[in-house]
Design an enzyme around this catalytic site. Structure first.
Site, PDB file in Angstrom:
ATOM      1  N   LYS A  27       5.241   0.168  -3.259  1.00  0.00           N
ATOM      2  CA  LYS A  27       6.613  -0.222  -3.591  1.00  0.00           C
ATOM      3  C   LYS A  27       6.722  -0.565  -5.069  1.00  0.00           C
ATOM      4  O   LYS A  27       7.785  -0.431  -5.654  1.00  0.00           O
ATOM      5  CB  LYS A  27       7.140  -1.342  -2.696  1.00  0.00           C
ATOM      6  CG  LYS A  27       6.310  -2.562  -2.627  1.00  0.00           C
ATOM      7  CD  LYS A  27       6.813  -3.493  -1.531  1.00  0.00           C
ATOM      8  CE  LYS A  27       5.755  -4.499  -1.139  1.00  0.00           C
ATOM      9  NZ  LYS A  27       4.885  -4.074  -0.066  1.00  0.00           N
ATOM     10  N   LYS A  46       2.162  -5.057 -23.411  1.00  0.00           N
ATOM     11  CA  LYS A  46       3.523  -5.267 -23.915  1.00  0.00           C
ATOM     12  C   LYS A  46       3.547  -6.211 -25.112  1.00  0.00           C
ATOM     13  O   LYS A  46       4.612  -6.593 -25.597  1.00  0.00           O
ATOM     14  CB  LYS A  46       4.406  -5.848 -22.797  1.00  0.00           C
ATOM     15  CG  LYS A  46       4.893  -4.772 -21.807  1.00  0.00           C
ATOM     16  CD  LYS A  46       5.957  -5.297 -20.859  1.00  0.00           C
ATOM     17  CE  LYS A  46       5.337  -6.197 -19.812  1.00  0.00           C
ATOM     18  NZ  LYS A  46       6.188  -6.684 -18.753  1.00  0.00           N
ATOM     19  N   LYS A  60      -0.701   6.608  -6.026  1.00  0.00           N
ATOM     20  CA  LYS A  60      -0.779   5.882  -4.763  1.00  0.00           C
ATOM     21  C   LYS A  60       0.629   5.455  -4.348  1.00  0.00           C
ATOM     22  O   LYS A  60       1.399   4.979  -5.191  1.00  0.00           O
ATOM     23  CB  LYS A  60      -1.657   4.632  -4.966  1.00  0.00           C
ATOM     24  CG  LYS A  60      -1.687   3.712  -3.777  1.00  0.00           C
ATOM     25  CD  LYS A  60      -2.240   2.332  -4.124  1.00  0.00           C
ATOM     26  CE  LYS A  60      -2.063   1.410  -2.941  1.00  0.00           C
ATOM     27  NZ  LYS A  60      -1.356   0.184  -3.080  1.00  0.00           N
TER      28      LYS A  60
END
Ligand code: ADP
Ligand code: TRP
Length: 330
Positions: free
Chosen positions: A202, A118, A199
């Protein structure tokens, strides 16, 4: 009897990746091992900064273990924060952990990579808890002389680091003061795929929550993206996400039967999803009922955990005594 130990961080709600990759294998191991399973609440603090969220996640994971069938009479089931010896051992271990080892930890490296991609400073937003995470986890494991640590494949590097740290400690004092643990990964469920094929995690937002309502479960499964093969076309079960998920819930006979239907053609994705929903709901609906009953009684959960935590502390304080003597602190 040998000892099995594992922990789960209360950082959100449990998903079926956690269930098949961590909870179920751990419960099977508990039949043959002295098992010690815990809620890794201080590990969660690295990322969960809202107290209500943390409390909710702790309750959810405690109820989740119990709903999945952990027997707190046979397994020592406790909270990491209730065993302060963990943090004393972490301090001891930090003195034997090369900083370079932490630099190589996957979780830390991934966070740095994300920052650099980033265009930000490599260490932006990374706290020392994340950086030294493997030391605290080594402490969780080594405190209880664990022989095996049932985890998903993403955690094996952490267990290897615990081996390295314990090895350095033992080498320094010239005796096996800390037991060297082994990771136990069940290959079939090492990586449960998420709804986007990556995968299940969360952090990717691709999960099937373990305790979603029946209708939410159905919706999630029906919304799963598939390829554009039409009903008549034969389909390859081995390349199919829907089938990979089906295998988790179905018995071997059901798996063979459905695989032949995929290959024969004539079954569309809608029907394949319907079959997945049927076996998933069959396994999850009794779990969901137990879970809902348990979360409605936080007092009971607290009593169960504090009984386990007392037992855990008795073991932990013996380890710490041994190490204080060995190091010269006492
Ligand atoms: P998440 O990736 O969703 O944040 P955690 O890192 O909290 O999950 O994982 C808790 C436990 O569940 C660990 O032992 C981990 O290895 C296991 N686990 C998590 N996701 C999966 C998965 N997709 N497949 C197999 N095991 C998993
Ligand atoms: N790091 C593990 C995870 O993210 C949780 C954990 C903390 C753990 N301490 C542990 C697992 C000790 C096994 C043993 O899932």
């Amino acid at each position: 009897m040998k000892t099995a130990l594992t922990g789960i961080k209360p950082t959100g709600i449990l998903h079926i990746g956690n269930y098949f990759g961590a909870i179920k294998p751990a419960l099977r191991l508990a039949e043959r091992y002295d098992a010690r399973y815990f809620i890794a609440d201080y590990h969660a603090l690295n990322s969960v900064k809202n107290p209500a969220d943390l409390r909710r996640a702790i309750t959810g994971i405690t109820a989740g273990w119990l709903a999945a069938g952990i027997d707190p009479e046979r397994v020592i089931f406790y909270r990491q924060s209730g065993v302060p010896e963990t943090f004393e051992l972490a301090t001891i271990l930090a003195a034997f952990t090369p900083k370079g080892l932490m630099n190589r930890a996957h979780a830390y490296k991934a966070a740095v990579r994300q920052n650099t991609e980033k265009g930000e400073d490599g260490d932006a937003g990374i706290n020392m808890g994340l950086f030294t995470y493997p030391v605290l986890m080594a402490s969780d494991i080594l405190l209880f002389d664990a022989d095996v640590v049932p985890v998903g494949r993403d955690q094996t590097q952490h267990v290897e680091m615990a081996q390295d740290i314990a090895g350095a400690f033992n080498h320094n004092y010239g005796e096996e003061l800390l037991k060297i643990p082994e990771a136990a990964v069940e290959e079939d469920v090492a990586v449960v795929p998420g709804l986007d094929g990556r995968k299940m995690s969360k952090s990717y937002g691709n999960t099937i929550p373990l305790f979603s309502t029946e209708s939410a479960l159905r919706k999630l499964i029906m919304r799963t993206v598939t390829n554009s093969q039409c009903v008549d076309e034969p389909k390859d079960p081995d390349g199919s996400l829907i089938f990979a998920l089906y295998k988790l819930f179905a018995d071997p006979g059901e798996q063979t039967a459905l695989a032949s239907r995929y290959r024969a053609g004539g079954m569309g994705w809608g029907e394949a999803k319907e079959e997945l929903f049927r076996v998933a709901n069959r396994e999850l609906s009794p779990l969901r009922d137990r879970y809902n009953e348990l979360v409605s009684d936080p007092g009971k959960l607290e009593r169960i955990l504090s009984r386990g935590t007392e037992k855990a502390r008795a073991i932990a304080s013996r380890t710490i005594k041994r190490l204080r003597k060995a190091t010269g602190i006492e």
